[in-house]
Design an enzyme around this catalytic site. Structure first.
Site, mmCIF file in Angstrom:
data_model
loop_
_atom_site.group_PDB
_atom_site.id
_atom_site.type_symbol
_atom_site.label_atom_id
_atom_site.label_comp_id
_atom_site.label_asym_id
_atom_site.label_seq_id
_atom_site.Cartn_x
_atom_site.Cartn_y
_atom_site.Cartn_z
ATOM 1 N N ASN A 9 19.617 42.443 18.481
ATOM 2 C CA ASN A 9 19.471 41.956 19.856
ATOM 3 C C ASN A 9 18.123 41.241 19.943
ATOM 4 O O ASN A 9 17.081 41.887 19.970
ATOM 5 C CB ASN A 9 19.515 43.148 20.828
ATOM 6 C CG ASN A 9 19.188 42.729 22.257
ATOM 7 O OD1 ASN A 9 19.183 41.536 22.578
ATOM 8 N ND2 ASN A 9 18.903 43.705 23.101
ATOM 9 N N TRP A 10 18.191 39.931 19.988
ATOM 10 C CA TRP A 10 16.936 39.155 19.996
ATOM 11 C C TRP A 10 16.232 39.191 21.347
ATOM 12 O O TRP A 10 15.109 38.707 21.472
ATOM 13 C CB TRP A 10 17.217 37.696 19.627
ATOM 14 C CG TRP A 10 17.653 37.472 18.215
ATOM 15 C CD1 TRP A 10 17.991 38.421 17.282
ATOM 16 C CD2 TRP A 10 17.812 36.203 17.549
ATOM 17 N NE1 TRP A 10 18.356 37.830 16.096
ATOM 18 C CE2 TRP A 10 18.253 36.457 16.242
ATOM 19 C CE3 TRP A 10 17.647 34.882 17.947
ATOM 20 C CZ2 TRP A 10 18.515 35.451 15.312
ATOM 21 C CZ3 TRP A 10 17.907 33.860 17.036
ATOM 22 C CH2 TRP A 10 18.332 34.148 15.736
ATOM 23 N N LYS A 11 16.921 39.712 22.349
ATOM 24 C CA LYS A 11 16.394 39.689 23.722
ATOM 25 C C LYS A 11 15.961 38.256 24.077
ATOM 26 O O LYS A 11 16.550 37.306 23.570
ATOM 27 C CB LYS A 11 15.236 40.671 23.879
ATOM 28 C CG LYS A 11 15.567 42.060 23.361
ATOM 29 C CD LYS A 11 14.619 43.092 23.861
ATOM 30 C CE LYS A 11 14.829 44.381 23.132
ATOM 31 N NZ LYS A 11 14.369 45.543 23.880
ATOM 32 N N HIS A 94 23.210 46.942 28.669
ATOM 33 C CA HIS A 94 21.912 47.241 28.047
ATOM 34 C C HIS A 94 20.987 47.779 29.134
ATOM 35 O O HIS A 94 21.058 47.362 30.289
ATOM 36 C CB HIS A 94 21.334 45.960 27.426
ATOM 37 C CG HIS A 94 20.132 46.218 26.584
ATOM 38 N ND1 HIS A 94 18.880 46.435 27.127
ATOM 39 C CD2 HIS A 94 19.977 46.316 25.243
ATOM 40 C CE1 HIS A 94 18.007 46.644 26.144
ATOM 41 N NE2 HIS A 94 18.651 46.584 24.991
ATOM 42 N N GLU A 96 18.075 47.214 29.892
ATOM 43 C CA GLU A 96 17.292 46.198 30.610
ATOM 44 C C GLU A 96 18.159 45.506 31.664
ATOM 45 O O GLU A 96 17.678 45.142 32.737
ATOM 46 C CB GLU A 96 16.691 45.198 29.602
ATOM 47 C CG GLU A 96 15.559 45.846 28.803
ATOM 48 C CD GLU A 96 15.372 45.306 27.404
ATOM 49 O OE1 GLU A 96 15.827 44.195 27.098
ATOM 50 O OE2 GLU A 96 14.753 46.030 26.588
ATOM 51 N N GLU A 166 21.655 54.156 23.361
ATOM 52 C CA GLU A 166 20.278 53.684 23.343
ATOM 53 C C GLU A 166 19.459 54.438 24.386
ATOM 54 O O GLU A 166 19.443 54.046 25.573
ATOM 55 C CB GLU A 166 20.224 52.189 23.683
ATOM 56 C CG GLU A 166 20.925 51.301 22.682
ATOM 57 C CD GLU A 166 20.313 49.901 22.680
ATOM 58 O OE1 GLU A 166 19.812 49.489 21.628
ATOM 59 O OE2 GLU A 166 20.299 49.256 23.740
ATOM 60 N N GLY A 172 12.041 49.839 22.397
ATOM 61 C CA GLY A 172 10.806 49.058 22.373
ATOM 62 C C GLY A 172 9.540 49.889 22.483
ATOM 63 O O GLY A 172 8.454 49.348 22.699
ATOM 64 N N SER A 211 14.086 51.665 18.764
ATOM 65 C CA SER A 211 13.002 51.705 17.775
ATOM 66 C C SER A 211 13.484 52.034 16.361
ATOM 67 O O SER A 211 12.829 52.770 15.629
ATOM 68 C CB SER A 211 11.907 52.680 18.225
ATOM 69 O OG SER A 211 11.323 52.236 19.436
ATOM 70 N N GLY A 232 16.415 45.921 18.161
ATOM 71 C CA GLY A 232 15.681 44.976 18.989
ATOM 72 C C GLY A 232 14.540 44.337 18.210
ATOM 73 O O GLY A 232 14.732 43.386 17.456
ATOM 74 N N GLY A 233 13.351 44.865 18.363
ATOM 75 C CA GLY A 233 12.151 44.267 17.764
ATOM 76 C C GLY A 233 12.298 43.946 16.282
ATOM 77 O O GLY A 233 11.916 42.853 15.828
#
Ligand code: PEP
Length: 249
Positions: A9-11, A94, A96, A166, A172, A211, A232-233
Site C-alpha cells: 500500500n503506497w498510500k 483501511h 485511514e 491491521e 506506521g 509495521s 505500508g512504509g
C-alpha cells in the site's frame, strides 16, 4: 493450501520516476517468488503501473473506490474505472479511510459490493484502535466490522475477497502486533466466517498489516492463520518489500 499474498500500500506516496524504478525492481524479482505480489499505487499512477506490470506476475490494486457506479461525485473513482486500468484488488476500509474520511462499516460494505460487481477482489481491512484493545474490545470491533459485510452480502462474498487485519495502533508506528496477538485475531476472523461456511473460511486469505518489516515478517507469516501481509512504509523500499515477499515464500 492458501497461496500467500503480499500487497504493498503506497498510500499517498510516489512520483513517476521513483515509481518506474520501484516497479522495475519488483517485477524483476517477482517471477521467482512463491507468493502472490500486488502493489497499490495512488490513482494517478495506475496507468503507469498497469504498463510497467504488463507481462509480469505482479498484480495491481487500488487504495479505495467509490460506492457509486458513475455520476455527479466529483473527485471519486468507480470500480469499473479501476477494472479498466487492470486492477485486480482494491483496499477497502483501511483505517485511514475509516478514521480520516469517515468511512463507516456500512459504507465499506457498500463499496465491497460495488467492487465485486466490477470484478475486483476487495481487500477488507479490519482493525481496532489502541483504546479499543486496551479496553478489551478487540474481538468485538473486528467482529462488528466483518459482520457489516457478511450481513449485507452473505458469506459467499468472502469467497472472492481477502481480509487484512491491521491493528490501528500498529500502522506506521513501528510497533507491530506480536505473532501471537495477530494469530489470535486471525483465528477469530476465520472462525467467524467458518460458522457460516467452513469451506469459504478455509480458503480465505487473511493478511496481517501494521509495521511489517523484513525483520519480523518470517515469524508473522509463520502463524497458521496469517496468509501474507499488507505492507505500508516498507512497500516503498524495493529491497525491504522483496525481503518481505521472500519471507512469505
Ligand atoms: C498500511 O498502510 O496498511 C500499513 C500496514 O502501513 P505500515 O506497514 O507502514 O504500518
Amino acid at each position: 493450501m492458501r497461496k500467500k499474498l503480499v500487497a504493498g500500500n503506497w498510500k499517498m506516496h510516489g512520483a513517476l520516476q521513483q515509481n518506474t524504478a520501484l516497479l522495475a525492481h519488483i517485477t524483476a524479482a517477482a517471477s521467482g517468488m512463491a507468493c502472490e505480489i500486488a502493489v497499490c499505487p495512488p490513482y494517478p499512477y495506475l496507468a503507469q503501473a498497469q504498463s510497467a506490470l504488463a507481462g509480469s506476475v505482479v498484480a495491481l490494486g487500488a487504495q479505495s473506490v467509490s460506492e457509486h457506479a458513475c455520476g455527479a461525485f466529483t473527485g471519486e473513482v468507480s470500480a469499473s474505472m479501476l477494472a479498466e486500468f487492470g486492477c485486480r484488488y482494491v483496499l477497502l476500509g483501511h483505517s485511514e479511510r475509516r478514521g480520516l474520511f469517515g468511512e463507516t462499516d456500512a459504507i465499506v460494505a457498500v463499496k465491497f459490493e460495488a467492487a465485486q460487481k466490477a470484478g475486483l477482489l476487495p481487500v477488507l481491512c479490519l482493525g481496532e484502535t489502541l483504546g479499543e484493545r486496551e479496553s478489551g474490545n478487540t474481538m468485538r470491533v473486528i467482529a462488528r466490522q466483518l459482520s457489516a459485510v457478511l450481513d449485507r452480502l452473505g458469506v459467499a462474498a468472502m469467497a472472492s475477497a481477502v481480509v487484512a487485519y491491521e491493528p490501528v495502533w500498529a500502522i506506521g508506528t513501528g510497533v507491530t502486533a506480536s505473532p501471537a496477538q495477530a494469530q489470535e485475531v486471525h483465528a477469530a476472523i476465520r472462525a467467524q466466517v467458518a460458522v457460516l461456511d467452513a469451506g469459504v473460511a478455509e480458503g480465505l486469505r487473511i493478511l496481517y498489516g501494521g509495521s511489517v518489516k523484513p525483520q519480523n515478517a518470517v515469524e508473522l507469516f509463520g502463524q497458521s492463520d496469517i496468509d501474507g501481509g499488507l505492507i505500508g512504509g516498507a512497500a516503498l523500499v524495493a529491497d525491504d518489500f522483496l525481503k518481505i515477499c521472500l519471507a512469505a515464500n
